[in-house]
Design a protein around this motif. Sequence first.
Motif, PDB file in Angstrom:
ATOM      1  N   LEU A 171     -39.974  10.575   3.665  1.00 45.17           N
ATOM      2  CA  LEU A 171     -39.003   9.657   3.080  1.00 45.17           C
ATOM      3  C   LEU A 171     -39.453   8.210   3.233  1.00 45.17           C
ATOM      4  N   ARG A 172     -39.180   7.419   2.181  1.00 42.15           N
ATOM      5  CA  ARG A 172     -39.454   5.980   2.220  1.00 42.15           C
ATOM      6  C   ARG A 172     -38.268   5.239   1.627  1.00 42.15           C
ATOM      7  N   GLN A 173     -37.887   4.155   2.273  1.00 36.24           N
ATOM      8  CA  GLN A 173     -36.823   3.314   1.733  1.00 36.24           C
ATOM      9  C   GLN A 173     -37.467   2.170   0.967  1.00 36.24           C
ATOM     10  N   LEU A 174     -37.189   2.100  -0.345  1.00 33.54           N
ATOM     11  CA  LEU A 174     -37.811   1.104  -1.201  1.00 33.54           C
ATOM     12  C   LEU A 174     -36.771   0.476  -2.118  1.00 33.54           C
ATOM     13  N   ALA A 175     -37.011  -0.764  -2.487  1.00 34.16           N
ATOM     14  CA  ALA A 175     -36.216  -1.405  -3.536  1.00 34.16           C
ATOM     15  C   ALA A 175     -36.711  -0.901  -4.888  1.00 34.16           C
ATOM     16  N   PRO A 176     -35.861  -0.932  -5.923  1.00 34.55           N
ATOM     17  CA  PRO A 176     -36.291  -0.439  -7.236  1.00 34.55           C
ATOM     18  C   PRO A 176     -37.573  -1.071  -7.754  1.00 34.55           C
ATOM     19  N   ALA A 177     -37.760  -2.366  -7.507  1.00 41.27           N
ATOM     20  CA  ALA A 177     -38.990  -3.018  -7.969  1.00 41.27           C
ATOM     21  C   ALA A 177     -40.220  -2.408  -7.302  1.00 41.27           C
ATOM     22  N   GLU A 178     -40.082  -2.003  -6.034  1.00 40.65           N
ATOM     23  CA  GLU A 178     -41.203  -1.371  -5.332  1.00 40.65           C
ATOM     24  C   GLU A 178     -41.404   0.068  -5.811  1.00 40.65           C
ATOM     25  N   MET A 179     -40.325   0.713  -6.255  1.00 45.09           N
ATOM     26  CA  MET A 179     -40.437   2.100  -6.718  1.00 45.09           C
ATOM     27  C   MET A 179     -41.357   2.216  -7.930  1.00 45.09           C
ATOM     28  N   ARG A 180     -41.263   1.270  -8.837  1.00 42.98           N
ATOM     29  CA  ARG A 180     -42.096   1.324 -10.034  1.00 42.98           C
ATOM     30  C   ARG A 180     -43.576   1.360  -9.647  1.00 42.98           C
ATOM     31  N   ARG A 181     -43.984   0.451  -8.767  1.00 43.40           N
ATOM     32  CA  ARG A 181     -45.387   0.420  -8.355  1.00 43.40           C
ATOM     33  C   ARG A 181     -45.767   1.690  -7.608  1.00 43.40           C
ATOM     34  N   ALA A 182     -44.867   2.162  -6.735  1.00 47.87           N
ATOM     35  CA  ALA A 182     -45.171   3.351  -5.938  1.00 47.87           C
ATOM     36  C   ALA A 182     -45.311   4.594  -6.811  1.00 47.87           C
ATOM     37  N   LEU A 183     -44.492   4.716  -7.854  1.00 48.13           N
ATOM     38  CA  LEU A 183     -44.613   5.847  -8.772  1.00 48.13           C
ATOM     39  C   LEU A 183     -45.911   5.779  -9.558  1.00 48.13           C
ATOM     40  N   ASP A 184     -46.230   4.598 -10.099  1.00 52.28           N
ATOM     41  CA  ASP A 184     -47.455   4.455 -10.880  1.00 52.28           C
ATOM     42  C   ASP A 184     -48.691   4.735 -10.037  1.00 52.28           C
ATOM     43  N   ALA A 185     -48.648   4.345  -8.760  1.00 51.19           N
ATOM     44  CA  ALA A 185     -49.778   4.566  -7.863  1.00 51.19           C
ATOM     45  C   ALA A 185     -49.750   5.944  -7.216  1.00 51.19           C
ATOM     46  N   GLN A 186     -48.739   6.754  -7.549  1.00 52.24           N
ATOM     47  CA  GLN A 186     -48.556   8.081  -6.964  1.00 52.24           C
ATOM     48  C   GLN A 186     -48.472   8.039  -5.447  1.00 52.24           C
ATOM     49  N   GLU A 187     -47.850   6.985  -4.935  1.00 49.83           N
ATOM     50  CA  GLU A 187     -47.579   6.915  -3.506  1.00 49.83           C
ATOM     51  C   GLU A 187     -46.320   7.694  -3.155  1.00 49.83           C
ATOM     52  N   VAL A 188     -45.465   7.925  -4.144  1.00 49.59           N
ATOM     53  CA  VAL A 188     -44.272   8.755  -3.976  1.00 49.59           C
ATOM     54  C   VAL A 188     -44.193   9.695  -5.173  1.00 49.59           C
ATOM     55  N   ASP A 189     -43.475  10.800  -4.998  1.00 48.79           N
ATOM     56  CA  ASP A 189     -43.305  11.788  -6.075  1.00 48.79           C
ATOM     57  C   ASP A 189     -41.995  11.589  -6.822  1.00 48.79           C
ATOM     58  N   LEU A 190     -40.934  11.269  -6.069  1.00 51.27           N
ATOM     59  CA  LEU A 190     -39.592  11.151  -6.636  1.00 51.27           C
ATOM     60  C   LEU A 190     -38.936   9.886  -6.108  1.00 51.27           C
ATOM     61  N   CYS A 191     -38.102   9.281  -6.938  1.00 56.43           N
ATOM     62  CA  CYS A 191     -37.335   8.105  -6.521  1.00 56.43           C
ATOM     63  C   CYS A 191     -35.887   8.282  -6.942  1.00 56.43           C
TER      64      CYS A 191
END
Length: 293
Positions: free
Chosen positions: A120-140
């Motif tokens: 689990l990671r706690q992220l702001a929505p702006a950080e989620m976009r980058r994390a999804l594109d970089a495949q650092e997370v699977d689901l947001c």
Amino acid sequence: MELHSLRQFLAVARLEHLSRAAEELRVAQPSLSRTIARLEAELGAPLFDRSGRLQLNDTGRVFRDHVERALGELEAGRRAVAVAASGGVGSVRLASETFLPLTGPLAAFKAAHPEVEVLLRQLAPAEMRRALDAQEVDLCLASQPVGTASSAQAVVRVEPVWLATPPDHRYAGADRISIEDLADEPFVITRPGQWQRRLLDMLFADHGLEPRVTCETDEPAATFSLVAAGLGLSLFPAGARDTFPEQGVAWAGIDHPRCIRTLSLHWTDDARLPAAARLMRSHITEWTWNDGR
């Protein structure tokens, strides 16, 4: 190009600050500067604007997007090999603004799939976009748009948002309060960019008003205590009334059709989504959110 150089470039691109990036990466700043200079020489173009504060330029943004996707594919490949070698379903990486709405779904998922590692990671929505594109997370799971073109999404819950008041407040227990009635009331609310603050600002802006914010915080439990202490009003989704039943606050309805919270689950395309993430996606999207659990 070496992988560690690309990872260092991404840190500098994200922070736009050499010394902070060097501290985060635990490398010497002169070494990091040389790495960026070598990358720029190899590419034949500057990646940063150095007139004043260090800023990623248009070329750097294009390169950053490609590097994020490339490193994301490598990470996806590493995880796929690990799963294949172990014969298991692997792990799932889930990001959310807050994990309070996920307590029930996550507990049920772990009970049904104890072999899956949940990260689990706690992220702001702006950080989620980058994390999804970089495949650092699977689901947001987000309460506001993530806004990445490479992801799909599903609305999983829509719930009313209530006004939390001190027990002895004149609006305690009211059925419907207008925004105009709240114009001079103090609010204890989250920081700008988080969903409660965005909602509060939107509700007031619809009536040409600005909320009177007297306290900004990131802690929901502390916010309840501050409201109970009489320091201001706040906004909470319907589920919070069951989450903190022991807190001494009262509730009132707000007369505005958009006073709701919409939770959406976001993910990358199925071809890159690991088996464990597909399991959790199905679990969350099929969860009975409004049955009191």
